[in-house]
Design an enzyme around this catalytic site. Sequence first.
Site, PDB file in Angstrom:
ATOM      1  N   HIS A 173     -12.490  10.000   6.262  1.00 44.78           N
ATOM      2  CA  HIS A 173     -12.244   8.561   6.435  1.00 44.78           C
ATOM      3  C   HIS A 173     -11.715   8.218   7.817  1.00 44.78           C
ATOM      4  O   HIS A 173     -12.104   7.207   8.393  1.00 44.78           O
ATOM      5  CB  HIS A 173     -11.236   8.148   5.361  1.00 44.78           C
ATOM      6  CG  HIS A 173     -10.882   6.694   5.361  1.00 44.78           C
ATOM      7  ND1 HIS A 173     -11.806   5.696   5.141  1.00 44.78           N
ATOM      8  CD2 HIS A 173      -9.687   6.053   5.546  1.00 44.78           C
ATOM      9  CE1 HIS A 173     -11.202   4.512   5.180  1.00 44.78           C
ATOM     10  NE2 HIS A 173      -9.917   4.698   5.447  1.00 44.78           N
ATOM     11  N   ARG A 213      -2.038   9.631   8.569  1.00 39.43           N
ATOM     12  CA  ARG A 213      -1.851   8.227   8.965  1.00 39.43           C
ATOM     13  C   ARG A 213      -1.393   7.376   7.784  1.00 39.43           C
ATOM     14  O   ARG A 213      -1.909   7.497   6.673  1.00 39.43           O
ATOM     15  CB  ARG A 213      -3.177   7.677   9.498  1.00 39.43           C
ATOM     16  CG  ARG A 213      -3.145   6.230   9.902  1.00 39.43           C
ATOM     17  CD  ARG A 213      -4.531   5.802  10.353  1.00 39.43           C
ATOM     18  NE  ARG A 213      -5.489   5.970   9.282  1.00 39.43           N
ATOM     19  CZ  ARG A 213      -5.869   4.998   8.460  1.00 39.43           C
ATOM     20  NH1 ARG A 213      -5.390   3.787   8.607  1.00 39.43           N
ATOM     21  NH2 ARG A 213      -6.750   5.232   7.514  1.00 39.43           N
ATOM     22  N   ARG A 237      -1.411   9.752   1.150  1.00 39.96           N
ATOM     23  CA  ARG A 237      -2.863   9.825   1.014  1.00 39.96           C
ATOM     24  C   ARG A 237      -3.377  11.259   0.910  1.00 39.96           C
ATOM     25  O   ARG A 237      -4.287  11.545   0.134  1.00 39.96           O
ATOM     26  CB  ARG A 237      -3.516   9.117   2.199  1.00 39.96           C
ATOM     27  CG  ARG A 237      -4.945   8.794   1.972  1.00 39.96           C
ATOM     28  CD  ARG A 237      -5.502   7.919   3.060  1.00 39.96           C
ATOM     29  NE  ARG A 237      -5.276   6.518   2.768  1.00 39.96           N
ATOM     30  CZ  ARG A 237      -5.758   5.523   3.522  1.00 39.96           C
ATOM     31  NH1 ARG A 237      -6.479   5.794   4.587  1.00 39.96           N
ATOM     32  NH2 ARG A 237      -5.522   4.276   3.193  1.00 39.96           N
ATOM     33  N   GLU A 241       0.844  -1.202   0.000  1.00 43.63           N
ATOM     34  CA  GLU A 241       0.000   0.000   0.000  1.00 43.63           C
ATOM     35  C   GLU A 241       0.872   1.241   0.000  1.00 43.63           C
ATOM     36  O   GLU A 241       2.065   1.185   0.328  1.00 43.63           O
ATOM     37  CB  GLU A 241      -0.941  -0.007   1.211  1.00 43.63           C
ATOM     38  CG  GLU A 241      -2.161  -0.856   0.940  1.00 43.63           C
ATOM     39  CD  GLU A 241      -3.046  -1.041   2.143  1.00 43.63           C
ATOM     40  OE1 GLU A 241      -3.000  -0.206   3.067  1.00 43.63           O
ATOM     41  OE2 GLU A 241      -3.773  -2.037   2.162  1.00 43.63           O
ATOM     42  N   HIS A 301     -10.064   9.922   2.435  1.00 39.79           N
ATOM     43  CA  HIS A 301      -9.655   8.839   1.544  1.00 39.79           C
ATOM     44  C   HIS A 301      -9.863   9.316   0.118  1.00 39.79           C
ATOM     45  O   HIS A 301     -10.931   9.839  -0.212  1.00 39.79           O
ATOM     46  CB  HIS A 301     -10.482   7.574   1.827  1.00 39.79           C
ATOM     47  CG  HIS A 301      -9.834   6.343   1.281  1.00 39.79           C
ATOM     48  ND1 HIS A 301      -9.747   6.082  -0.062  1.00 39.79           N
ATOM     49  CD2 HIS A 301      -9.213   5.309   1.899  1.00 39.79           C
ATOM     50  CE1 HIS A 301      -9.107   4.941  -0.251  1.00 39.79           C
ATOM     51  NE2 HIS A 301      -8.769   4.441   0.928  1.00 39.79           N
TER      52      HIS A 301
HETATM   53  C1  SIN Z   1      -8.250   1.277   2.445  1.00 38.67           C
HETATM   54  O1  SIN Z   1      -8.645   0.119   2.338  1.00 38.67           O
HETATM   55  O2  SIN Z   1      -7.876   1.945   1.489  1.00 38.67           O
HETATM   56  C2  SIN Z   1      -8.248   1.912   3.786  1.00 38.67           C
HETATM   57  C3  SIN Z   1      -7.060   1.495   4.509  1.00 38.67           C
HETATM   58  C4  SIN Z   1      -6.834   2.389   5.644  1.00 38.67           C
HETATM   59  O3  SIN Z   1      -7.528   3.392   5.775  1.00 38.67           O
HETATM   60  O4  SIN Z   1      -5.912   2.110   6.417  1.00 38.67           O
END
Ligand code: SIN
Length: 540
Positions: free
Chosen positions: A347, A382, A289, A123, A243
């Site tokens: 989010h 975060r 993010r 990620e 998000h």
């Molecule tokens: C996501 O699945 O993109 C969210 C993951 C997260 O907020 O840590």
Amino acid sequence: MNNGSPSVVLENAADGVVVVGAGLAGLFTALKLSPLKVTVISPAPIGEGASSVWAQAGIAAALSEGDTPEDHAADTVRAGAGLVDEAVALLMAREARARIEDLLRYGVPFDKDLEGKLTFGHEAAHRTSRILHVKGDTAGRSIMNAIIAAVRQTPSISVLEGVVARDLVLRKGRVQGVILAPTTESSHTDSFVLPTRAVVLATGGAGHLYSVTTNPVEARGEGVAIAARAGAVIADAEFVQFHPTAIDVGRDPAPLATEALRGAGALLINRKGERFMRAIHEDAELGPRDVVARAVHREVINGRGAFLDCRPLGPGIAEKFPTVVSTCHSAGIDPAQEPIPVAPAAHYHMGGVLVDVQGRSTVDGLWACGEVTSTGAHGANRLASNSLLEAVVFGARVAEDISAALPPLPTLNLHVATRGGTPSSGSAAAEQTLRETMSANVGVVRDAEGLSETLGTIIALERESDGDTELANMLLTAKLIAAAAYERTESRGANFRSDYPRTDASQARRSMTSLKRADAIAREAAGVASPPRLRIVSQS
Ligand code: SIN
């Protein structure tokens, strides 16, 4: 587990610990507190209404070959834009192994390879693949199913469903009880006081303060308001993470298209098919993010639209991301054939109740864990998939701390006068006004004018909200967020100020605020002379 009988619940609570909230943080804490008696307060039936259940990606843990807790902590610190508490990031990364072992013991079926070894996804802003998934995008639900099954087999835990906490009862500066109220769907009718030896707030986030959010309707920022009214310090309140890829099909809450899709090769494009992230960040779609959320926001407000193109993932997408694919199908979109329309959505709240490394708040008798807190682990932004990890690491720490020194029994009269009016249709309109002003002015991009206007709106709504504690709590948390954003006259992580677009090294510190301070800032910003009418509930 005992479920809901008032007499059992009252006996259990007075003799033990009350955990407010039934997401991963709350339930994990309750399990770790066993065999101490625990009463868990849940607004919805357990397993519903908690953001943890909706988590798609997974849980970050430096367990793959060549990865280290030090590298995980360093990535967490880098993502946090100068405000992460490095000691906290390190302890969290180091304790990940023990907590993942706990989750495996509880039966969480993390994805494994053919040899039975854990597999790890990638990620944004992680230097390596370190995210544990369950069946692609169902980690939250699978983890919660396992934890709920364990809770049901634990006789020391009682769950009281259909009630919400409205306030704390303080005596001689110490928390000794919780005022609970029925939800509108509940069969319980009156508010009542639950005396207790210790309270753990695990109420989750505040996404529902915004009109566009990925959070369930229960995420209303109640815990932050309750703690602030009891005198707790609130830290980093301004940092609300958006998000970048909520699926934009007009639903409230907005369904999520997990970041793991981009980790697996999905691309962000606009209506012309341009990959706009390439010009903005060297990691393109896998940039931090906040950077990606702002870029998506810009495409949307400039009318170019933003879309997540999952076609590079091929037909395997249905197996790897069943939740996203089924959501898209229900909205008439086939992600294997066409790009998914996306928009940023509130989010995750990085800020919250300030706690130390044992999860103690600044109020005696009040602990907290999970999204309601500010531990210092997330800073201004975060790192993806660190939230479930923080929930279990701090849940275990809270339980250890309380078990080591459980305070004596309070001698509270159970019939303490309670309050808390029923939400009216006026409240629903006020809530909608609040959510819209928060999204418009305290969202991805902020400035002094919009923040002042919002603080003025909040003060006006407070004057009208007399008797509706649910609305008052939402307004209070919104005020703490907007006031902290107003005070931070720089852009850092999730707090982007278009009137102060640069990061200012002299402001590289966490924000600490209180109800009194937020009130003063709100009045100054909104140009309002007299204080808003807020009723303080505490016992002396
Ligand atoms: C996501 O699945 O993109 C969210 C993951 C997260 O907020 O840590």
